[in-house]
Design a protein around this motif. Structure first.
Motif, PDB file in Angstrom:
ATOM      1  N   THR A   1      39.774  45.790  88.267  1.00  5.93           N
ATOM      2  CA  THR A   1      39.896  46.517  89.369  1.00  5.93           C
ATOM      3  C   THR A   1      38.702  46.884  90.001  1.00  5.93           C
ATOM      4  O   THR A   1      37.549  46.481  89.790  1.00  5.93           O
ATOM      5  CB  THR A   1      40.753  47.848  89.297  1.00  5.93           C
ATOM      6  OG1 THR A   1      39.631  48.770  88.495  1.00  5.93           O
ATOM      7  CG2 THR A   1      41.713  47.755  88.213  1.00  5.93           C
ATOM      8  N   ARG A   2      38.965  47.221  91.578  1.00  4.15           N
ATOM      9  CA  ARG A   2      37.629  47.631  92.277  1.00  4.15           C
ATOM     10  C   ARG A   2      36.788  48.479  91.514  1.00  4.15           C
ATOM     11  O   ARG A   2      35.621  48.504  91.433  1.00  4.15           O
ATOM     12  CB  ARG A   2      37.938  47.943  93.541  1.00  4.15           C
ATOM     13  CG  ARG A   2      38.411  46.848  94.421  1.00  4.15           C
ATOM     14  CD  ARG A   2      38.536  47.234  95.850  1.00  4.15           C
ATOM     15  NE  ARG A   2      39.133  46.220  96.843  1.00  4.15           N
ATOM     16  CZ  ARG A   2      39.510  46.293  98.174  1.00  4.15           C
ATOM     17  NH1 ARG A   2      38.957  47.573  98.662  1.00  4.15           N
ATOM     18  NH2 ARG A   2      39.799  45.573  98.700  1.00  4.15           N
ATOM     19  N   ASP A   3      37.447  49.618  91.161  1.00  2.00           N
ATOM     20  CA  ASP A   3      36.707  50.782  90.316  1.00  2.00           C
ATOM     21  C   ASP A   3      36.173  50.239  89.108  1.00  2.00           C
ATOM     22  O   ASP A   3      35.000  50.834  88.900  1.00  2.00           O
ATOM     23  CB  ASP A   3      37.877  51.798  90.015  1.00  2.00           C
ATOM     24  CG  ASP A   3      38.211  52.533  91.224  1.00  2.00           C
ATOM     25  OD1 ASP A   3      37.884  52.352  92.369  1.00  2.00           O
ATOM     26  OD2 ASP A   3      39.376  53.278  91.288  1.00  2.00           O
ATOM     27  N   GLU A   4      36.909  49.252  88.405  1.00  2.00           N
ATOM     28  CA  GLU A   4      36.098  49.104  87.235  1.00  2.00           C
ATOM     29  C   GLU A   4      34.766  48.025  87.534  1.00  2.00           C
ATOM     30  O   GLU A   4      33.915  48.234  86.822  1.00  2.00           O
ATOM     31  CB  GLU A   4      36.978  47.953  86.417  1.00  2.00           C
ATOM     32  CG  GLU A   4      38.115  48.848  85.670  1.00  2.00           C
ATOM     33  CD  GLU A   4      39.417  48.058  85.021  1.00  2.00           C
ATOM     34  OE1 GLU A   4      39.946  48.431  83.976  1.00  2.00           O
ATOM     35  OE2 GLU A   4      39.535  46.996  85.557  1.00  2.00           O
ATOM     36  N   ILE A   5      34.910  47.480  88.532  1.00  2.00           N
ATOM     37  CA  ILE A   5      33.843  46.666  88.781  1.00  2.00           C
ATOM     38  C   ILE A   5      32.529  47.463  89.477  1.00  2.00           C
ATOM     39  O   ILE A   5      31.546  47.362  88.988  1.00  2.00           O
ATOM     40  CB  ILE A   5      34.040  45.586  90.026  1.00  2.00           C
ATOM     41  CG1 ILE A   5      34.942  44.620  89.698  1.00  2.00           C
ATOM     42  CG2 ILE A   5      32.830  44.978  90.748  1.00  2.00           C
ATOM     43  CD1 ILE A   5      35.642  43.631  90.868  1.00  2.00           C
ATOM     44  N   TYR A   6      33.080  48.591  90.205  1.00  2.00           N
ATOM     45  CA  TYR A   6      31.828  49.447  90.730  1.00  2.00           C
ATOM     46  C   TYR A   6      31.152  50.246  89.656  1.00  2.00           C
ATOM     47  O   TYR A   6      30.049  50.438  89.700  1.00  2.00           O
ATOM     48  CB  TYR A   6      32.522  50.423  91.791  1.00  2.00           C
ATOM     49  CG  TYR A   6      32.308  49.632  93.306  1.00  2.00           C
ATOM     50  CD1 TYR A   6      31.161  49.356  93.774  1.00  2.00           C
ATOM     51  CD2 TYR A   6      33.739  49.398  93.824  1.00  2.00           C
ATOM     52  CE1 TYR A   6      31.262  48.685  94.977  1.00  2.00           C
ATOM     53  CE2 TYR A   6      33.691  48.858  94.952  1.00  2.00           C
ATOM     54  CZ  TYR A   6      32.445  48.338  95.518  1.00  2.00           C
ATOM     55  OH  TYR A   6      32.512  47.849  96.931  1.00  2.00           O
TER      56      TYR A   6
END
Length: 300
Positions: free
Chosen positions: A11-16
């Protein structure tokens, strides 16, 4: 985050979160993971990916198990699944795999109980390289939204192109490809531009290696013509946007996809990418073990 196998799974949150953790490591945060073991299963050659995982494990205090295909039971017919299950039975906590088969991990991810990291699957994906590319871009611009990014070169055979195209579009970048016609991959929904358009439009120009080992010699444009027709020449670099940067996953074919004099020029972030690879892989190892509840960490 149970595994790191495809950028489509993150997810985007995991990437960030991974990018933030990597920056903390770059800034000096020290982590020591106690009494854990990481196994490296590389069925294809590697310098940067393999050695940066080794360095990441060393800095984290993790023990390493090294696998050599030519002296393993693979030579006796052992399957990848049985090799990984053996490592799990021996007490390995995390396995990093590079393999020539696309999506080799499909048969593994539902049947093993330890985290898996894809270090490159055939012509499929290369998520850890993608994450260090994202980290390098994020350090430079502080955002992905509306950045113009062109990935140029051997798109058809590149796992780096696939991972980056998906992730960058998901994060809000405007992604284009530039490639000889024979190396285009029409299955990826990305528009193509010429290399001359790319140098003038791009905030980030990501060059790819000509992957001679993955296609017939007849499919390779003449090397002496490739740089002038498709690569980054001195003249093209002069037309790049102010503040734009050059990336390359390496190894670099100097004088083929990029003029030798540009590999370490002011715009180039090629060796910074390599430096960032250790921090990103430390962050990946840390988060995977943390998610599995198998982490004893001493932070300084």
């Amino acid at each position: 985050m149970e595994h790191v196998l495809s950028m489509k799974d993150l997810t985007r949150d995991e990437i960030y979160s991974l990018l933030d953790d990597a920056q903390k490591i770059i800034n000096g945060e020290q982590l020591h993971i106690q009494k854990k073991t990481l196994a490296l299963l590389f069925f294809e050659p590697s310098t940067r990916t393999k050695m940066s995982f080794e360095m990441a494990a060393h800095r984290l205090g993790i023990s390493l198990l090294h696998f050599t295909k030519d002296t393993s039971s693979v030579q006796k017919g052992e399957s990848l699944y049985d090799t990984v299950k053996t490592l799990e039975a021996l007490g390995t906590n995390l396995v990093v795999i590079r393999h020539p088969d696309d999506a080799f991990y499909q048969i593994l991810k539902e049947k093993v109980n330890i985290p898996l990291v894809n270090a490159g699957d055939g012509k499929g994906e290369h998520p850890t390289q993608c994450l260090l590319d994202l980290f390098t871009i994020y350090q430079e611009f502080g955002t992905f939204k509306n950045l113009n990014i062109t990935i140029a070169g051997d798109i058809l055979h590149s796992r780096v192109a696939k991972s980056n195209a998906y992730a960058l579009k998901n994060l809000g970048a405007v992604v284009k490809f530039a490639a000889p016609f024979i190396w285009r991959d029409e299955d990826i929904p990305v528009d193509y531009v010429s290399i001359d358009e790319a140098v003038e439009q791009s905030d980030v120009l990501m060059l790819l290696r000509v992957q001679k080992e993955r296609h017939q010699a007849s499919a390779i444009p003449q090397v002496e013509d490739y740089l002038s027709n498709y690569g980054l020449t001195i003249e093209r670099e002069k037309r790049m946007k102010q503040g734009s940067i050059i990336l390359h996953p390496a190894p670099v074919n100097r004088g083929v996809e990029i003029d030798d004099r540009l590999v370490e020029c002011k715009r180039s972030r090629i060796f910074k990418q390599m430096h960032n690879g250790v921090a990103i892989r430390m962050a990946i190892i840390h988060q995977l073990l943390k998610e599995r509840g198998k982490l004893n960490v001493v932070a300084n």
